[in-house]
Design a protein around this motif. Structure first.
Motif, PDB file in Angstrom:
ATOM      1  N   VAL A 192       0.842  -1.200   0.000  1.00  6.93           N
ATOM      2  CA  VAL A 192       0.000   0.000   0.000  1.00  6.93           C
ATOM      3  C   VAL A 192       0.877   1.251   0.000  1.00  6.93           C
ATOM      4  CG1 VAL A 192      -1.686   1.329   1.339  1.00  6.93           C
ATOM      5  CG2 VAL A 192      -1.967  -1.154   1.084  1.00  6.93           C
ATOM      6  N   LYS A 193       1.951   1.209   0.784  1.00  6.17           N
ATOM      7  CA  LYS A 193       2.852   2.361   0.852  1.00  6.17           C
ATOM      8  C   LYS A 193       3.395   2.719  -0.537  1.00  6.17           C
ATOM      9  CE  LYS A 193       6.080   2.085   4.070  1.00  6.17           C
ATOM     10  NZ  LYS A 193       7.285   1.343   4.489  1.00  6.17           N
ATOM     11  N   GLU A 194       3.828   1.694  -1.286  1.00 11.11           N
ATOM     12  CA  GLU A 194       4.354   1.938  -2.627  1.00 11.11           C
ATOM     13  C   GLU A 194       3.258   2.444  -3.569  1.00 11.11           C
ATOM     14  OE1 GLU A 194       8.128  -1.202  -2.637  1.00 11.11           O
ATOM     15  OE2 GLU A 194       6.348  -1.668  -3.815  1.00 11.11           O
ATOM     16  N   ALA A 195       2.025   1.977  -3.365  1.00  7.91           N
ATOM     17  CA  ALA A 195       0.917   2.463  -4.198  1.00  7.91           C
ATOM     18  C   ALA A 195       0.701   3.951  -3.957  1.00  7.91           C
ATOM     19  CB  ALA A 195      -0.354   1.664  -3.892  1.00  7.91           C
ATOM     20  N   ILE A 196       0.729   4.342  -2.698  1.00 12.28           N
ATOM     21  CA  ILE A 196       0.537   5.756  -2.349  1.00 12.28           C
ATOM     22  C   ILE A 196       1.674   6.611  -2.922  1.00 12.28           C
ATOM     23  CG2 ILE A 196       0.465   7.394  -0.396  1.00 12.28           C
ATOM     24  CD1 ILE A 196      -0.999   5.122   1.193  1.00 12.28           C
ATOM     25  N   LEU A 197       2.913   6.120  -2.819  1.00 17.87           N
ATOM     26  CA  LEU A 197       4.058   6.859  -3.377  1.00 17.87           C
ATOM     27  C   LEU A 197       3.899   7.054  -4.890  1.00 17.87           C
ATOM     28  CD1 LEU A 197       7.035   5.208  -1.420  1.00 17.87           C
ATOM     29  CD2 LEU A 197       6.216   7.575  -1.202  1.00 17.87           C
ATOM     30  N   ASN A 198       3.409   6.027  -5.581  1.00 20.12           N
ATOM     31  CA  ASN A 198       3.188   6.132  -7.021  1.00 20.12           C
ATOM     32  C   ASN A 198       2.118   7.168  -7.355  1.00 20.12           C
ATOM     33  OD1 ASN A 198       4.595   4.284  -9.041  1.00 20.12           O
ATOM     34  ND2 ASN A 198       4.250   2.871  -7.351  1.00 20.12           N
ATOM     35  N   GLU A 199       1.039   7.153  -6.577  1.00 12.96           N
ATOM     36  CA  GLU A 199      -0.025   8.129  -6.827  1.00 12.96           C
ATOM     37  C   GLU A 199       0.499   9.552  -6.620  1.00 12.96           C
ATOM     38  OE1 GLU A 199      -3.496   8.253  -4.129  1.00 12.96           O
ATOM     39  OE2 GLU A 199      -4.704   8.561  -5.935  1.00 12.96           O
ATOM     40  N   LYS A 200       1.227   9.748  -5.527  1.00  8.51           N
ATOM     41  CA  LYS A 200       1.772  11.074  -5.214  1.00  8.51           C
ATOM     42  C   LYS A 200       2.734  11.560  -6.291  1.00  8.51           C
ATOM     43  CE  LYS A 200       1.285  11.373  -0.205  1.00  8.51           C
ATOM     44  NZ  LYS A 200       1.934  10.962   1.061  1.00  8.51           N
ATOM     45  N   ALA A 201       3.440  10.611  -6.922  1.00 11.47           N
ATOM     46  CA  ALA A 201       4.434  10.975  -7.938  1.00 11.47           C
ATOM     47  C   ALA A 201       3.786  11.356  -9.269  1.00 11.47           C
ATOM     48  CB  ALA A 201       5.413   9.821  -8.137  1.00 11.47           C
ATOM     49  N   GLY A 202       2.470  11.139  -9.382  1.00  8.97           N
ATOM     50  CA  GLY A 202       1.789  11.562 -10.609  1.00  8.97           C
ATOM     51  C   GLY A 202       1.504  10.461 -11.614  1.00  8.97           C
ATOM     52  N   MET A 203       1.548   9.204 -11.168  1.00 13.35           N
ATOM     53  CA  MET A 203       1.196   8.106 -12.076  1.00 13.35           C
ATOM     54  C   MET A 203      -0.305   8.159 -12.384  1.00 13.35           C
ATOM     55  SD  MET A 203       3.957   6.360 -12.716  1.00 13.35           S
ATOM     56  CE  MET A 203       5.421   7.331 -12.312  1.00 13.35           C
ATOM     57  N   ASP A 204      -0.671   7.719 -13.598  1.00 17.18           N
ATOM     58  CA  ASP A 204      -2.087   7.689 -13.979  1.00 17.18           C
ATOM     59  C   ASP A 204      -2.778   6.428 -13.491  1.00 17.18           C
ATOM     60  OD1 ASP A 204      -2.316  10.100 -15.785  1.00 17.18           O
ATOM     61  OD2 ASP A 204      -0.615   9.061 -16.704  1.00 17.18           O
ATOM     62  N   ALA A 205      -2.020   5.385 -13.283  1.00 13.85           N
ATOM     63  CA  ALA A 205      -2.558   4.110 -12.802  1.00 13.85           C
ATOM     64  C   ALA A 205      -1.420   3.357 -12.121  1.00 13.85           C
ATOM     65  CB  ALA A 205      -3.117   3.291 -13.953  1.00 13.85           C
ATOM     66  N   ILE A 206      -1.781   2.302 -11.385  1.00 14.53           N
ATOM     67  CA  ILE A 206      -0.758   1.504 -10.692  1.00 14.53           C
ATOM     68  C   ILE A 206      -1.001   0.027 -10.939  1.00 14.53           C
ATOM     69  CG2 ILE A 206       0.359   0.957  -8.495  1.00 14.53           C
ATOM     70  CD1 ILE A 206      -1.278   3.252  -7.289  1.00 14.53           C
ATOM     71  N   THR A 207       0.061  -0.667 -11.271  1.00 13.81           N
ATOM     72  CA  THR A 207       0.011  -2.127 -11.280  1.00 13.81           C
ATOM     73  C   THR A 207       0.386  -2.601  -9.893  1.00 13.81           C
ATOM     74  OG1 THR A 207       0.693  -2.148 -13.582  1.00 13.81           O
ATOM     75  CG2 THR A 207       0.908  -4.222 -12.378  1.00 13.81           C
ATOM     76  N   VAL A 208      -0.535  -3.307  -9.212  1.00 14.26           N
ATOM     77  CA  VAL A 208      -0.163  -3.890  -7.927  1.00 14.26           C
ATOM     78  C   VAL A 208       0.271  -5.321  -8.196  1.00 14.26           C
ATOM     79  CG1 VAL A 208      -1.628  -2.351  -6.562  1.00 14.26           C
ATOM     80  CG2 VAL A 208      -2.506  -4.596  -7.192  1.00 14.26           C
ATOM     81  N   GLN A 209       1.503  -5.600  -7.815  1.00 11.52           N
ATOM     82  CA  GLN A 209       2.109  -6.901  -8.093  1.00 11.52           C
ATOM     83  C   GLN A 209       1.992  -7.787  -6.860  1.00 11.52           C
ATOM     84  OE1 GLN A 209       6.393  -7.045  -8.226  1.00 11.52           O
ATOM     85  NE2 GLN A 209       6.422  -8.564  -9.872  1.00 11.52           N
ATOM     86  N   GLY A 210       1.119  -8.781  -6.922  1.00 12.12           N
ATOM     87  CA  GLY A 210       0.945  -9.707  -5.807  1.00 12.12           C
ATOM     88  C   GLY A 210       2.133 -10.640  -5.680  1.00 12.12           C
ATOM     89  N   SER A 211       2.211 -11.301  -4.523  1.00 11.50           N
ATOM     90  CA  SER A 211       3.313 -12.250  -4.301  1.00 11.50           C
ATOM     91  C   SER A 211       3.239 -13.433  -5.253  1.00 11.50           C
ATOM     92  CB  SER A 211       3.283 -12.755  -2.858  1.00 11.50           C
ATOM     93  OG  SER A 211       2.032 -13.346  -2.570  1.00 11.50           O
ATOM     94  N   GLU A 212       2.096 -13.607  -5.923  1.00 12.78           N
ATOM     95  CA  GLU A 212       1.931 -14.707  -6.877  1.00 12.78           C
ATOM     96  C   GLU A 212       2.728 -14.499  -8.162  1.00 12.78           C
ATOM     97  OE1 GLU A 212      -0.569 -12.894  -5.589  1.00 12.78           O
ATOM     98  OE2 GLU A 212      -2.146 -14.175  -4.759  1.00 12.78           O
ATOM     99  N   ALA A 213       3.142 -13.266  -8.425  1.00 19.87           N
ATOM    100  CA  ALA A 213       3.696 -12.904  -9.730  1.00 19.87           C
ATOM    101  C   ALA A 213       5.013 -13.590 -10.062  1.00 19.87           C
ATOM    102  CB  ALA A 213       3.883 -11.389  -9.800  1.00 19.87           C
TER     103      ALA A 213
END
Lengths: 356, 356
Positions: free
Chosen positions: B161-182
């Protein structure tokens, strides 16, 4: 959607409360879940036959609905002298910090564990507990056929497709597939390497390889997880952490509060509390035991060795030395009653997906 | 269901082909995905600016649809002399077994990596690639604003979640959340401890904490995974392994075959191939490097040190020394064309859930 499992287990909704051991599954919790339309489960792994019987009777005073019980299947374990010594040495300073003496508790043996398990099985049969689930292994063919002849519904636990197939072959009526997201102890009973499989992978692969109904467990806290699990091929979910923070749960307040305040990335695995890999909130005990973690005796020996520390820390409300088990979704946890939780999940799920 | 993301990325269906680096994402694969209604992505992490430009032009010959490109964001890395020596010593016998000489390749530096990255960004802008995604970090504010001013859609990668928030703050238009399954490399760019989060937990927690659309990645191979991801709060899925075994993919046949034959519990993490944690099929290299795995230099140094071994093993079709990246759902993999895969997923998903 047709759902054999809700009928088989006698639940209104496909929601099972995980049988969390160690005092979390109070009679109030178990009965409240069954009364609200789910299936309440006693986490009886650490209970004596007498404690089991007492709790079964208590629950029957509180509900006329079905409920279940979970037992730990004993297996041979490794606890070499030097491993016990490593544990004792590593925990010496913690014991002093908590004002505990250095006395070594009596250590469990496989034979004693097996005897206790057989006693527990006897109680399940005598008390005609409707549903019995197993963790850490599959009981002997004799035990399974004995339970089946008494019409007790049997639920196994699997963390890989291979374990799911073994459970089906052994005669289980359903299987709980435990994703890597799950809090508390891993149910793995075959090779550990490669057994931390996320539910997005585990549910559909298991569903393709067994014919008995699948219950999804791990990180599921709300309607989104329920609906997703049903999409992936499960017929019900088993929620642990979501029920742990409920008013009726017997978890320590400091444990509930720690979950309500935790972020997803604070939830880690440790072998240090019990000798078996388990997921919980990172604290001083986990961090400071990291170095020796792989050199400690197996479950249940290490669990016995840490009992004093965990108990005293709990009395002192010192969360740095308690086993704060939690799944990977603590940010979805709420403080509410069981009825509020189940109603919320069911109402929200209806909006997401018709699950019948 | 309203879906901002399919519109934003110009896809008919919410299906993105993961930008697998190392030759998997041929122009044929990328174009076939976009032509079939998904979003094809070039895994450009290891490509030179010239190779990038060539492939972008090739794809434009094969499709008029949108497509994307993925870049590795460089970060400072650790590669002490003794770590490099540990790697060299540990791999000496493998090199002999594969008939390779002992010559040490030229090792990457952070400065050179950063220069290459800036060159890659220049190409993305010059060629007006519609979508650019990032792994292993977030580019500088300058780079982000430069790309945004060119109307290039930016997609970040998050494992917590922390990395998702950092991406949003940096101005990304969308985020790929990479699960541990990847499968393949972890995108983690903050603390590694606690970053292996299953999608059942990661999607809903991330969805609750950011406002930009979420793409789910990890173990998703069919309609069940797509429908589940949408239930959990994602607006699209990114599938890697499912596209890797497609006819159009550039993965080695021995790699495709290994996935088609693998079981879920054979998929493990290793740091040994590249110096960064990555998921793939267990083989001799992974097993025999286990002991020194944590003492090896960081990515991309270790990756450079294993290049000869991986390359020669690939030529010899020797799967014991190739990096056989795979997500945790190999048992759901099929050998088919991209069009067959996408049509199958879309048709089956319509039966499971209306995803609009």
């Amino acid at each position: 959607v047709e759902n054999q499992l809700t009928e088989l287990l006698g639940m209104k909704y496909p929601i099972i409360q995980a049988p969390m051991a160690g005092g979390v599954t109070t009679s109030q919790l178990v009965a409240a879940v069954s009364n609200a339309g789910g299936l309440g489960m006693i986490g009886a792994g650490y209970l004596s036959p007498d404690q089991m019987r007492k709790q079964i009777n208590e629950i029957r005073e509180l509900t006329t609905e079905n409920f279940g019980i979970n037992l730990f299947v004993p297996s041979q374990f490794k606890a070499a002298k030097n491993e016990v010594q490593t544990a004792v040495d590593a925990m010496k300073s913690f014991k002093h910090e908590l004002d505990l003496d250095d006395e070594l508790p009596e250590l469990p043996t496989y034979e004693a564990e097996l005897e206790k398990f057989n006693e527990q099985i006897r109680i399940v049969i005598e008390e005609k507990v409707p549903v019995c689930s197993f963790t850490f292994g599959i009981p002997s063919a004799d035990t399974v056929s004995q339970l089946r002849s008494e019409n007790i519904i049997l639920v196994g636990t699997a963390t890989t497709v291979k374990e799911a197939i073994l459970n089906e072959k052994a005669g289980m009526d359903a299987i709980t597939v435990q994703g890597s997201e799950a809090g508390g102890h891993r149910g793995t009973f075959t090779e550990e390497d490669g057994s931390l499989i996320g539910l997005m992978s585990l549910i559909p692969q298991a569903a393709d390889h067994v014919h008995i109904p699948i219950i999804a467990a791990g990180g599921i806290m709300d309607a989104r997880g329920l609906a997703a699990s049903l999409c992936l091929g499960a017929q019900a979910v088993q929620m642990g952490t979501a029920f742990l923070t409920c008013v009726e749960s017997g978890a320590a307040d400091v444990h509930k509060q720690a979950i309500l305040e935790a972020a997803d990335d604070q939830i880690v695995f440790t072998r240090a509390f019990s000798g078996k890999n388990a997921r919980g909130i990172k604290n001083r005990f986990i961090t400071e035991m990291r170095e020796v973690e792989q050199q400690l005796p197996d479950f249940p020996v290490q669990n016995t060795l840490t009992k004093g520390i965990r108990g005293k820390a709990s009395v002192q409300k010192n969360k740095e030395f308690m086993s704060l088990w939690s799944g990977q979704s603590p940010m979805l946890a709420k403080s509410e009653t069981v009825e509020e939780l189940i109603n919320r999940v069911v109402m929200d799920a209806k909006k997401l997906k018709d699950f019948g």
